[in-house]
Write an enzyme that holds these catalytic residues in place. Structure first.
Site, short mmCIF file in Angstrom:
data_model
loop_
_atom_site.label_atom_id
_atom_site.label_comp_id
_atom_site.label_asym_id
_atom_site.label_seq_id
_atom_site.Cartn_x
_atom_site.Cartn_y
_atom_site.Cartn_z
N HIS A 1 -12.86 2.60 -0.91
CA HIS A 1 -11.40 2.70 -0.98
C HIS A 1 -10.75 1.71 -0.03
O HIS A 1 -10.95 1.77 1.19
CB HIS A 1 -10.96 4.12 -0.61
CG HIS A 1 -9.55 4.43 -0.99
ND1 HIS A 1 -9.20 4.93 -2.22
CD2 HIS A 1 -8.39 4.31 -0.31
CE1 HIS A 1 -7.90 5.10 -2.28
NE2 HIS A 1 -7.38 4.72 -1.12
N ASP B 1 -6.73 -0.15 0.35
CA ASP B 1 -5.36 -0.14 -0.16
C ASP B 1 -4.66 -1.49 -0.04
O ASP B 1 -3.42 -1.54 -0.01
CB ASP B 1 -4.54 0.92 0.57
CG ASP B 1 -4.74 2.31 0.00
OD1 ASP B 1 -4.40 2.51 -1.18
OD2 ASP B 1 -5.24 3.19 0.71
N GLU C 1 -5.55 5.99 -7.46
CA GLU C 1 -5.40 7.05 -6.47
C GLU C 1 -4.16 7.87 -6.81
O GLU C 1 -3.03 7.45 -6.60
CB GLU C 1 -5.27 6.46 -5.07
CG GLU C 1 -5.23 7.52 -3.99
CD GLU C 1 -5.19 6.94 -2.59
OE1 GLU C 1 -5.55 7.68 -1.65
OE2 GLU C 1 -4.78 5.77 -2.43
N HIS D 1 -2.95 13.01 -5.05
CA HIS D 1 -2.77 12.37 -3.74
C HIS D 1 -2.31 13.48 -2.80
O HIS D 1 -2.94 14.53 -2.75
CB HIS D 1 -1.80 11.18 -3.82
CG HIS D 1 -1.80 10.36 -2.56
ND1 HIS D 1 -0.70 10.22 -1.76
CD2 HIS D 1 -2.80 9.69 -1.93
CE1 HIS D 1 -1.01 9.49 -0.70
NE2 HIS D 1 -2.27 9.14 -0.78
N HIS E 1 -8.68 13.91 -1.38
CA HIS E 1 -7.28 14.38 -1.43
C HIS E 1 -7.11 15.74 -2.10
O HIS E 1 -6.03 16.33 -1.97
CB HIS E 1 -6.35 13.37 -2.12
CG HIS E 1 -5.89 12.26 -1.25
ND1 HIS E 1 -4.96 12.43 -0.25
CD2 HIS E 1 -6.24 10.96 -1.21
CE1 HIS E 1 -4.75 11.29 0.36
NE2 HIS E 1 -5.52 10.37 -0.19
N HIS F 1 -12.97 8.52 -0.12
CA HIS F 1 -12.62 8.33 1.30
C HIS F 1 -12.29 9.68 1.92
O HIS F 1 -11.14 10.07 2.03
CB HIS F 1 -11.47 7.33 1.47
CG HIS F 1 -10.19 7.65 0.77
ND1 HIS F 1 -10.11 7.98 -0.56
CD2 HIS F 1 -8.90 7.69 1.24
CE1 HIS F 1 -8.85 8.20 -0.88
NE2 HIS F 1 -8.10 8.04 0.19
N ASP G 1 -10.79 3.10 3.78
CA ASP G 1 -9.33 3.25 3.65
C ASP G 1 -8.59 2.19 4.44
O ASP G 1 -7.48 2.43 4.95
CB ASP G 1 -8.87 4.64 4.07
CG ASP G 1 -7.52 5.02 3.45
OD1 ASP G 1 -7.05 4.29 2.55
OD2 ASP G 1 -6.93 6.04 3.86
#
Length: 387
Positions: free
Chosen positions: A23, A25, A141, A168, A209, A230, A337
């Site tokens: 993961h 971003d 995500e 999420h 999540h 993650h 992450d």
């Protein structure tokens, strides 16, 4: 921190075995930074791809935790790029945003063909690694991005999206999130249909999540190995985003993998306690802690913040060793992450630091075979089982 010898051994290992990160971003971080004017004039353009064309990722970018220069230093071999959609976007806006994010990842790979190559299968990822490229896979995500449509889910798969995180920070109409008030008791009937359809089309079910009830429901339904892209261990740091031991243990039968994250909020109990105080202060002020932008704004001006607790690479190691004990060495991986969190542990500040983590494990007596499984072989096995 790894010894010089440990880091050297790790770099040699990661030259042979692809390091798979679950993961990152960067796609949304690029959008945010360009929109805020950090790379020149503020962007008001409606096309995210055109708005990030001025950012040169082949050189170090201090405003980011990820660039290609440091990814190479970190021996990154395979990256699941997150195509995240904030929960404030719903309905058609969420679908639009996720499609724009997918387009951005494809554009990055096209812009940097000497560094990145889109991969949609385990074989393609391994081939890209052998060819000296960072294999680029895509993970969506937030299940709100499909707007309740299995057709949108299938369309994302056709565009190369290989996993979807079922929620999420907030519930979807069909699944409970770890950080929202439960309303479904896990998955609804439609949520179970989503998991079955993901199995059918070869999209990994990502349980980061989600609430523990959703984790357990998904493990009951899924006929293929799942992934936590993650997440860390609830027994080590009691944050609702982390994975309880009973769920970690079930990964043995499911043959899935928990990819331990580097987010301080989920690594240190002291940081969990600090964040709980932040949540209480935000709720008292009528603010939404689940809204990341609001959280950052509030924390920056919070008079009672004090210093955030110190978190180091040793905290990451503690989660890895606990997950290895409970789930087994075949069921753990890494999901940093990067560029999805403002703070990172000392020693894990950016994507150049993976060899320091693997080196620290080697220094602690982990075998090279075990480090190879953690680094990427386990994640590739799960990907192949869903191909």
């Amino acid at each position: 921190m790894a010894s010089t010898t440990g880091r050297g051994r790790a770099e040699e290992l990661l030259a042979r075995v692809p390091l798979v990160d679950g993961h990152n971003d960067l796609p949304w971080a690029l959008r945010d930074l360009v929109a805020s004017g950090q790379f020149g004039e503020k962007s008001t353009a409606g096309d995210p791809v055109s708005s990030v064309s001025t950012v040169d990722l082949t050189v170090r970018q201090p405003a980011l935790q990820t660039d290609l220069a440091r990814a190479r230093e970190g021996r990154l071999g395979v990256q699941f790029w997150s195509v995240w959609v904030p929960c404030r976007l719903a309905g058609d806006a969420a679908v639009t945003a996720v499609l724009e994010q997918v387009d951005l990842v494809h554009d990055l790979a096209a812009r940097y063909p000497d560094h990145l190559r889109i991969a949609t299968t385990a074989d393609e990822a391994e081939r890209a690694f052998r060819d000296g490229r960072i294999a680029s896979l895509i993970g969506a995500e937030g299940g709100h991005s499909i707007n309740g449509s299995l057709g949108v889910l299938r369309a994302l798969r056709r565009l190369g999206v290989r996993y979807m995180t079922l929620t999420h920070n907030e519930n979807t109409p069909w699944a409970d999130s770890a950080t929202d008030e439960p309303v479904h008791g896990g998955l609804t009937d439609f949520g179970r249909d989503v998991v079955r359809e993901m199995n059918r089309i070869g999209m990994l079910v990502d349980l980061s999540h989600v609430a523990p009830s959703t984790m357990r429901d998904a493990l009951e339904v899924s006929a293929r190995p799942v992934v936590f892209s993650h997440s860390s261990c609830r027994a080590v740091a009691d944050h609702p985003r982390n994975v309880p031991d009973d769920v970690l243990a079930r990964l043995r039968d499911n043959d899935g993998v928990c990819m331990v994250t580097f987010v301080p909020h989920f690594l240190s109990q002291a940081y969990v306690d600090w964040d709980a105080r932040l949540r209480e202060a935000m709720e008292a002020a009528g603010e939404n802690h689940n809204d990341l932008d609001a959280r950052h704004r509030f924390a920056d001006s919070w008079p009672d913040a004090g210093p955030t607790p110190r978190v180091t690479v040793d905290d990451v190691v503690a989660h890895l060793e606990h997950a290895r004990e409970v789930a087994g060495i075949d069921h753990i991986g890494l999901g940093g992450d990067y560029d999805g969190t403002r703070a990172l542990p000392e020693g894990m500040e950016d994507v150049s630091r993976y060899p320091d983590l693997v080196g620290a494990l080697l220094d602690r007596g982990w075998s090279e075979d075990d480090c190879a499984k953690l680094a990427g072989l386990n994640a590739l096995r799960v990907l192949r089982a869903n191909d």
